[in-house]
Motif scaffolding. Structure first.
Motif, PDB file in Angstrom:
ATOM      1  N   UNK A 202       4.048 -41.358  44.361  1.00 24.30           N
ATOM      2  CA  UNK A 202       5.381 -41.376  44.972  1.00 24.30           C
ATOM      3  C   UNK A 202       6.071 -42.727  44.825  1.00 24.30           C
ATOM      4  N   UNK A 203       5.401 -43.803  45.245  1.00 23.54           N
ATOM      5  CA  UNK A 203       6.063 -45.110  45.261  1.00 23.54           C
ATOM      6  C   UNK A 203       5.589 -46.015  44.127  1.00 23.54           C
ATOM      7  N   UNK A 204       4.604 -45.554  43.350  1.00 21.59           N
ATOM      8  CA  UNK A 204       4.086 -46.271  42.175  1.00 21.59           C
ATOM      9  C   UNK A 204       3.286 -47.541  42.513  1.00 21.59           C
ATOM     10  N   UNK A 205       3.039 -47.763  43.794  1.00 21.81           N
ATOM     11  CA  UNK A 205       2.237 -48.918  44.153  1.00 21.81           C
ATOM     12  C   UNK A 205       0.836 -48.756  43.571  1.00 21.81           C
ATOM     13  N   UNK A 206       0.237 -49.868  43.139  1.00 19.06           N
ATOM     14  CA  UNK A 206      -1.074 -49.813  42.522  1.00 19.06           C
ATOM     15  C   UNK A 206      -2.154 -50.366  43.441  1.00 19.06           C
ATOM     16  N   UNK A 207      -3.320 -49.752  43.334  1.00 22.27           N
ATOM     17  CA  UNK A 207      -4.467 -50.169  44.125  1.00 22.27           C
ATOM     18  C   UNK A 207      -5.616 -50.378  43.163  1.00 22.27           C
ATOM     19  N   UNK A 208      -6.419 -51.390  43.403  1.00 25.70           N
ATOM     20  CA  UNK A 208      -7.489 -51.704  42.469  1.00 25.70           C
ATOM     21  C   UNK A 208      -8.811 -51.815  43.198  1.00 25.70           C
ATOM     22  N   UNK A 209      -9.856 -51.529  42.438  1.00 20.84           N
ATOM     23  CA  UNK A 209     -11.198 -51.602  42.983  1.00 20.84           C
ATOM     24  C   UNK A 209     -12.108 -52.281  41.978  1.00 20.84           C
ATOM     25  N   UNK A 210     -12.803 -53.312  42.441  1.00 19.55           N
ATOM     26  CA  UNK A 210     -13.715 -54.064  41.570  1.00 19.55           C
ATOM     27  C   UNK A 210     -15.037 -53.319  41.446  1.00 19.55           C
ATOM     28  N   UNK A 211     -15.532 -53.208  40.206  1.00 16.61           N
ATOM     29  CA  UNK A 211     -16.823 -52.559  40.004  1.00 16.61           C
ATOM     30  C   UNK A 211     -17.704 -53.451  39.155  1.00 16.61           C
TER      31      UNK A 211
END
Ligand SMILES: [Zn+2]
Length: 132
Positions: A37-46
């Motif tokens: 919807x808002x195109x915000x990005x979320x990241x996760x370190x692996x």
């Protein structure tokens, strides 16, 4: 599109991955998720070999004025050499080093400005590998 990223009830879908390589060998990765919807990005370190279960509720938060980045610590090796961080355009980044010392790194234009560190913005490296 005028969905406010801060009031949006995110609908998060998988977006891509940034691999972290040493001598062309992948030692870890950053999974990138995006709200439809808002195109915000979320990241996760692996870190390689450590499985994590994705939990939307626990998605790491990022402020609207911050960008996701991989911080490279040139003085450390292996998994200690990199870390997922959030950078503001200017200011300082406070990080805890593997030796438990908290250091402050100057930030200029979404990049770390320090001889012992470098950084890569995730936005510029989706579905690519960064060599650290
Ligand atoms: Zn959203």
């Amino acid at each position: 599109m005028s969905v406010d990223t801060e009031t949006c009830k995110h609908e998060i879908t998988y977006f891509g991955v940034t691999n972290v390589n040493v001598d062309s060998r992948t030692i870890g990765s950053v999974d990138v998720w995006r709200c439809a919807l808002c195109k915000k990005r979320f990241c996760e370190e692996k870190q390689l070999g450590i499985d994590s279960i994705v939990d939307y509720v626990g998605m790491p938060k990022i402020e609207p004025d911050e960008k996701w980045a991989v911080l490279v610590r040139k003085l450390f090796k292996g998994k200690d050499r990199w870390k997922l961080v959030r950078l503001k355009q200017n200011g300082t980044l406070k990080v805890e080093n593997p030796d438990d010392k908290v250091i402050e790194i100057p930030i200029k234009d979404f990049k770390v400005d320090d001889p012992h560190h470098t950084s890569f913005l995730i936005d510029d490296n989706i579905n690519k590998a960064i060599e650290i």
